[in-house]
Design an enzyme around this catalytic site. Structure first.
Site, mmCIF file in Angstrom:
data_model
loop_
_atom_site.group_PDB
_atom_site.id
_atom_site.type_symbol
_atom_site.label_atom_id
_atom_site.label_comp_id
_atom_site.label_asym_id
_atom_site.label_seq_id
_atom_site.Cartn_x
_atom_site.Cartn_y
_atom_site.Cartn_z
ATOM 1 C CG ASP A 1 114.655 -25.355 28.240
ATOM 2 O OD1 ASP A 1 114.909 -26.580 28.264
ATOM 3 O OD2 ASP A 1 113.500 -24.903 28.365
ATOM 4 C CG ASP B 1 112.194 -31.938 29.148
ATOM 5 O OD1 ASP B 1 113.009 -31.241 28.510
ATOM 6 O OD2 ASP B 1 111.200 -31.452 29.707
ATOM 7 N N GLY C 1 106.024 -29.144 31.274
ATOM 8 C CA GLY C 1 104.696 -29.398 30.700
ATOM 9 C C GLY C 1 103.585 -28.599 31.351
HETATM 10 N N1 GUN Z 1 109.952 -24.773 28.980
HETATM 11 C C1 GUN Z 1 108.646 -24.730 29.285
HETATM 12 N N2 GUN Z 1 108.184 -25.979 29.531
HETATM 13 C C2 GUN Z 1 109.227 -26.816 29.394
HETATM 14 C C3 GUN Z 1 109.371 -28.239 29.535
HETATM 15 O O1 GUN Z 1 108.433 -28.984 29.835
HETATM 16 N N3 GUN Z 1 110.632 -28.738 29.315
HETATM 17 C C4 GUN Z 1 111.686 -27.934 28.984
HETATM 18 N N4 GUN Z 1 112.880 -28.490 28.807
HETATM 19 N N5 GUN Z 1 111.556 -26.618 28.846
HETATM 20 C C5 GUN Z 1 110.347 -26.065 29.042
#
Ligand code: GUN
Length: 614
Positions: free
Chosen positions: A59, A94, A160
């Site tokens: 992430d 994002d 989100g």
């Molecule tokens: N982890 C939990 N929610 C999100 C999100 O909306 N975007 C990203 N990139 N990681 C997350």
């Protein structure tokens, strides 16, 4: 994908493999900020850093930027970093939208997220995930899903949603997932960011989620909270560990309290991860049994928020019906009035409404409305053949044509819901529309000596064909002179032939037809390109021999194909080369690039004649 915090690994990813963990997620932002981690990741790669040799997703720091304010790296920098450490699936930076954001703010976030995906894509081998944002606005989720799909994202997380998951707003999640799924590329997996509680996993899989990631197993453990399939319990409030828990024979609850906090967190995290993967294993089993819907329906009673979410799914039932298989291999469980909103029942209902709209005279095959059972064949047959009226029988809360009594889901039902009020209401409604409604015994005497006008067997196979292939097909597919053969042992319909040639056999498990090659030719003649896929010449040369059709060779197809239904395969000249079963619905076919689209049952040259099969 369990979340691995590279700073603090509570359970090693290697140990997780014992539970069936095949991929994990970690955070590139955390790795990049810490000089030791960054150095090691750049030198050895992210897999060695966290000690996992399977797929690793990273992430980007979006969630950290959402919680703590801006992060110090740009989108391009963080994506480039993920590539340099050898991530298998990277994520752009994002823009996380809150459920409370205005439509305008959420729309800007969707567009900026899209812009960032375009900025970062096509720069290497790493799969780049393109999150779908859009807060709680269905139109924005649809917009975001189609923007990210058009941009070519092959991996689609729904972002989100953590605040919604944390506050049990499952019905909002239902809307978000459905709106995203139905507007996204079907060939791209859908990932639900931050979802890891077993309560909601089945429901989200039912709606099209393929992958989850969550740190809940360890977060809950730190607070001494234990995850169960239906909820969460505090260690201080339980007397014993459940028998399925991997810790139940190792500690008593009292002993668990006396462990040092770090060890306790590790042990409870292991229990929690076990609970999550136990649920995932159950879901996979349900998918194989084709009864995930029923599982979700049962589980919905575990919490009012889940039940509300289930009702929201039912609101979308007609949309979902377009993707449902023609039948399921599991029996259909009919519990109550809500069961009648299941997509399979909706499909049946709309067919019945269509075919009975012009029926002015209706015979109800049931003397006693309180005793719901299948009509007695011989009596019904005798009267039916001498009548030209529409014969319906009470089935759960509505009326079904007698001709469909052996067809899914009418026959494959378990449980009878009387729904007498609804039944009476539907009979009254027919009367109010000016139709004549009589009970079988009222017309029996008058008709018993009348001449025969029709044949229940032929009418039955025609009605099934109408239901399976569209109104009006049955009459053309099985014209007068067709021979209906019944099984001697079960007395159920086995096959239909014409001029000595078998056109179709009726499947005992779902009461629908499998077409022979000649039956397929008829379908092609009657329906044109409906129920068909057209394939390239190379493919046709294989399919003609009885080999399956692959998605990538399909050049044209009927968008209304029902998953699991009989489908004709046409060569570039429009000649039918084979007939078989579509693996997915026509709405999905265009998206897939690999895999089998039609399982061919008969190719023109496969040497497998319908007679042999029978
Ligand atoms: N982890 C939990 N929610 C999100 C999100 O909306 N975007 C990203 N990139 N990681 C997350």
């Amino acid at each position: 994908m369990p979340v691995i915090n590279p700073n603090m690994i509570t359970i090693s990813p290697d140990r997780m493999k014992k539970l069936g963990v095949s991929a994990v997620i970690t955070n590139a932002y955390i790795i990049r900020r810490n000089s030791d981690l960054r150095k090691k990741a750049l030198e050895d790669g992210v897999h060695r850093l966290i000690g996992f040799d399977g797929p690793v997703m990273t992430d980007s720091g979006t969630f950290q930027s959402h919680v703590y304010g801006d992060v110090e790296y740009t989108n391009s920098e963080i994506v480039e970093f993920q590539r340099s450490i050898g991530s298998d699936i990277g994520t752009i930076l994002d823009i996380f939208s809150e459920p409370t954001d205005s439509h305008t703010v959420a729309k800007e976030a969707v567009e900026e997220t899209h812009r960032r995906f375009l900025e970062a894509k096509n720069q290497g081998e790493m799969i780049l995930s393109g999150p779908i944002q859009g807060s709680v606005y269905p139109d924005l989720r649809r917009y975001s899903a189609s923007l990210m799909s058009e941009a070519g994202s092959q991996y689609l997380p729904i972002g989100g949603v953590v605040p919604l998951l944390e506050s049990y707003r499952y019905s909002d999640l239902v809307d978000i997932i459905i709106n995203s799924r139905l507007n996204a590329d079907f060939s791209a997996p859908l990932h639900l960011f931050g979802a890891g509680h077993p309560m909601f996993l089945g429901m989200s899989v039912l709606l099209g989620i393929d992958i989850f990631d969550s740190a809940s197993y360890v977060k809950y453990a730190r607070d001494s909270r234990l995850i169960y399939p239906d909820g969460t319990r505090d260690l201080s409030k339980i007397d014993e560990f459940p028998l399925w828990s991997p810790i139940h024979d190792r500690y008593t609850v009292r002993e668990m309290f006396s462990l040092d906090p770090e060890k306790r967190t590790e042990e409870i995290a292991w229990h929690n991860l076990f609970a999550i993967f136990m649920e995932i294993s159950e879901i996979r089993e349900r998918i194989m049994e084709q009864n995930l819907w029923q599982y979700v329906e049962g589980k919905a009673r575990a919490h009012p928020s889940l039940f509300k979410a289930y009702l929201r799914i039912l609101d979308h039932s007609r949309d979902i019906a377009q993707y449902q298989e023609i039948s399921k291999k599991s029996p259909f469980f009919y519990f109550d009035g809500y069961s009648s909103m299941h997509p399979s029942i909706q499909r049946l209902r709309s067919f019945i409404t269509d075919i009975s709209k012009n029926a002015n005279k209706i015979v109800i095959v049931e003397n006693d409305l309180t005793r719901i059972q299948m009509p007695d064949q011989s009596v019904v047959r005798e009267i039916y053949n001498r009548s030209d009226q529409t014969f319906l029988f009470p089935w759960n809360s509505f009326l079904v044509p007698v001709e469909l009594k052996d067809t899914y889901p009418v026959q494959q039902i378990v449980g009878h819901f009387l729904g007498q009020e609804e039944m009476k209401a539907s009979i009254d409604a027919l009367k109010e529309e000016g139709r004549e409604v009589k009970i079988l015994s009222e017309v029996a005497d008058e008709l018993r000596n009348a001449p025969e006008k029709r044949d229940l067997d032929l009418q039955e196979v025609r009605m099934i064909a109408d239901y399976q292939f569209g109104e009006g097909t049955g009459m053309k597919m099985f014209p007068d002179g067709s021979v209906v053969r019944r099984s001697r042992s079960t007395s159920r319909i086995r096959s239909v032939s014409y001029g000595g040639e078998i056109l179709a056999t009726l499947r005992p498990h779902d009461g629908f037809f499998t077409l022979s090659f000649s039956g397929g030719l008829r379908l092609r003649e009657i329906c044109g390109k409906k129920h068909s896929v057209s394939v390239s010449r190379d493919s046709a040369d294989y399919n003609v021999k009885g080999y399956n059709v692959f998605f990538k060779f399909i050049t044209d197809f009927d968008h209304e194909i029902i998953a699991g239904n009989e489908t004709t395969v046409l060569d570039p000249d429009g000649e039918m080369v084979a007939v078989g079963k579509a693996t997915v619905s026509g709405r999905e076919i265009g998206y897939y690039k690999s895999g089998v689209a039609v399982k061919v049952t008969h190719g023109r040259e496969s040497g497998e004649s319908a007679e042999n099969e029978s």
